[in-house]
Design a protein around this motif. Structure first.
Motif, PDB file in Angstrom:
ATOM      1  N   UNK A  51      88.294  45.830 -22.098  1.00  0.00           N
ATOM      2  CA  UNK A  51      88.085  46.120 -20.522  1.00  0.00           C
ATOM      3  C   UNK A  51      88.124  44.603 -19.647  1.00  0.00           C
ATOM      4  N   UNK A  52      88.304  43.417 -20.349  1.00  0.00           N
ATOM      5  CA  UNK A  52      88.357  42.201 -19.622  1.00  0.00           C
ATOM      6  C   UNK A  52      89.266  42.177 -18.566  1.00  0.00           C
ATOM      7  N   UNK A  53      90.704  42.489 -18.759  1.00  0.00           N
ATOM      8  CA  UNK A  53      91.256  42.661 -17.495  1.00  0.00           C
ATOM      9  C   UNK A  53      91.040  43.387 -16.229  1.00  0.00           C
ATOM     10  N   UNK A  54      90.677  44.582 -16.693  1.00  0.00           N
ATOM     11  CA  UNK A  54      89.905  45.540 -15.614  1.00  0.00           C
ATOM     12  C   UNK A  54      88.639  45.036 -14.964  1.00  0.00           C
ATOM     13  N   UNK A  55      87.804  44.573 -15.831  1.00  0.00           N
ATOM     14  CA  UNK A  55      86.794  43.806 -15.290  1.00  0.00           C
ATOM     15  C   UNK A  55      87.103  42.654 -14.369  1.00  0.00           C
ATOM     16  N   UNK A  56      88.185  41.947 -14.556  1.00  0.00           N
ATOM     17  CA  UNK A  56      88.755  40.838 -13.668  1.00  0.00           C
ATOM     18  C   UNK A  56      89.017  41.439 -12.287  1.00  0.00           C
ATOM     19  N   UNK A  57      89.869  42.608 -12.451  1.00  0.00           N
ATOM     20  CA  UNK A  57      90.431  43.158 -11.003  1.00  0.00           C
ATOM     21  C   UNK A  57      89.035  43.811 -10.367  1.00  0.00           C
ATOM     22  N   UNK A  58      88.316  44.194 -11.107  1.00  0.00           N
ATOM     23  CA  UNK A  58      87.155  44.656 -10.614  1.00  0.00           C
ATOM     24  C   UNK A  58      85.953  43.441  -9.821  1.00  0.00           C
ATOM     25  N   UNK A  59      86.153  42.756 -10.386  1.00  0.00           N
ATOM     26  CA  UNK A  59      85.310  41.319  -9.849  1.00  0.00           C
ATOM     27  C   UNK A  59      86.143  40.902  -8.648  1.00  0.00           C
ATOM     28  N   UNK A  60      87.486  40.714  -8.898  1.00  0.00           N
ATOM     29  CA  UNK A  60      87.994  40.319  -7.745  1.00  0.00           C
ATOM     30  C   UNK A  60      87.818  40.997  -6.272  1.00  0.00           C
ATOM     31  N   UNK A  61      87.812  42.305  -6.583  1.00  0.00           N
ATOM     32  CA  UNK A  61      87.437  43.521  -5.471  1.00  0.00           C
ATOM     33  C   UNK A  61      86.057  43.175  -5.048  1.00  0.00           C
ATOM     34  N   UNK A  62      85.098  42.919  -5.985  1.00  0.00           N
ATOM     35  CA  UNK A  62      83.721  42.751  -5.636  1.00  0.00           C
ATOM     36  C   UNK A  62      83.540  41.486  -4.923  1.00  0.00           C
ATOM     37  N   UNK A  63      84.254  40.518  -5.347  1.00  0.00           N
ATOM     38  CA  UNK A  63      84.146  39.122  -4.555  1.00  0.00           C
ATOM     39  C   UNK A  63      84.622  39.309  -2.877  1.00  0.00           C
ATOM     40  N   UNK A  64      85.721  40.098  -2.739  1.00  0.00           N
ATOM     41  CA  UNK A  64      86.285  40.241  -1.618  1.00  0.00           C
ATOM     42  C   UNK A  64      85.332  41.192  -0.576  1.00  0.00           C
ATOM     43  N   UNK A  65      84.549  42.119  -1.461  1.00  0.00           N
ATOM     44  CA  UNK A  65      83.569  43.050  -0.460  1.00  0.00           C
ATOM     45  C   UNK A  65      82.101  42.153  -0.265  1.00  0.00           C
ATOM     46  N   UNK A  66      82.065  40.910  -0.608  1.00  0.00           N
ATOM     47  CA  UNK A  66      80.739  40.312  -0.854  1.00  0.00           C
ATOM     48  C   UNK A  66      79.884  40.387  -1.663  1.00  0.00           C
ATOM     49  N   UNK A  67      79.932  41.148  -2.731  1.00  0.00           N
ATOM     50  CA  UNK A  67      79.100  41.514  -3.736  1.00  0.00           C
ATOM     51  C   UNK A  67      79.047  41.054  -4.824  1.00  0.00           C
ATOM     52  N   UNK A  68      79.728  39.629  -4.847  1.00  0.00           N
ATOM     53  CA  UNK A  68      79.768  38.850  -6.125  1.00  0.00           C
ATOM     54  C   UNK A  68      80.088  37.285  -5.723  1.00  0.00           C
TER      55      UNK A  68
END
Length: 171
Positions: A51-68
């Motif tokens: 799941x590393x690539x999917x997690x990277x995409x999710x983390x990028x989105x979470x950063x964009x939402x200010x959650x990370x």
């Protein structure tokens, strides 16, 4: 190599001396995540339990939402790139697209890397005689998903860095 030797100030945030506003930086990250996710199935078919690539995409989105933090997203980018290393073809390019998407949090100019690797993944997945058309379809899909606020910026970046990105944007 997808980053230019001289950084374009339009992709450097205002607080670091450039002209990129935070809202546009977040839009770049979301668009890059969309580009990467569009081809992620190529990786997930090859490595369904990784799941590393999917997690990277999710983390990028979470950063964009200010959650990370950007550092957390950047770390996830490195893990996605590691997932790609022993693969080839569409699966490898899809994982690299995910890594590039997460890296936008740290360096906005990685947005084009996510898009270019996604195009490479689409080309690699297609039969040899259909690769160019598959790349063009992917490029057109990406351009259709560009938010109006960053559309001209990204299209100009594609023009300027097309050669660095394997001419992925010749469509």
């Amino acid at each position: 190599m997808i980053l230019p030797k001289i950084r374009d100030p339009r992709f450097v945030t205002v607080r670091r001396g450039g002209s990129l506003q935070d809202d546009d930086h977040r839009l770049l990250a979301m668009w890059a995540a969309n580009c990467a996710e569009h081809v992620l199935h190529h990786f997930e078919q090859a490595r369904p339990k990784d799941d590393r690539p999917r997690r990277a995409i999710d983390f990028g989105r979470a950063w964009a939402r200010g959650e990370m933090t950007w550092a957390e997203a950047r770390t996830a980018a490195g893990h996605a790139n590691a997932a790609a290393r022993d693969l080839s073809g569409a699966a490898r390019h899809a994982a690299y697209a995910a890594g590039q998407a997460a890296a936008v949090s740290h360096v906005a100019a990685h947005e084009l890397g996510a898009a270019a690797y996604a195009i490479k993944a689409a080309r690699a997945a297609a039969p040899e005689d259909e690769r160019e058309a598959a790349g063009c379809l992917e490029c057109e899909w990406q351009r259709a998903k560009l938010p109006d606020e960053i559309r001209e910026l990204v299209l100009d970046d594609q023009r300027l860095r097309n050669a660095l990105c394997w001419f992925a944007f010749d469509c």
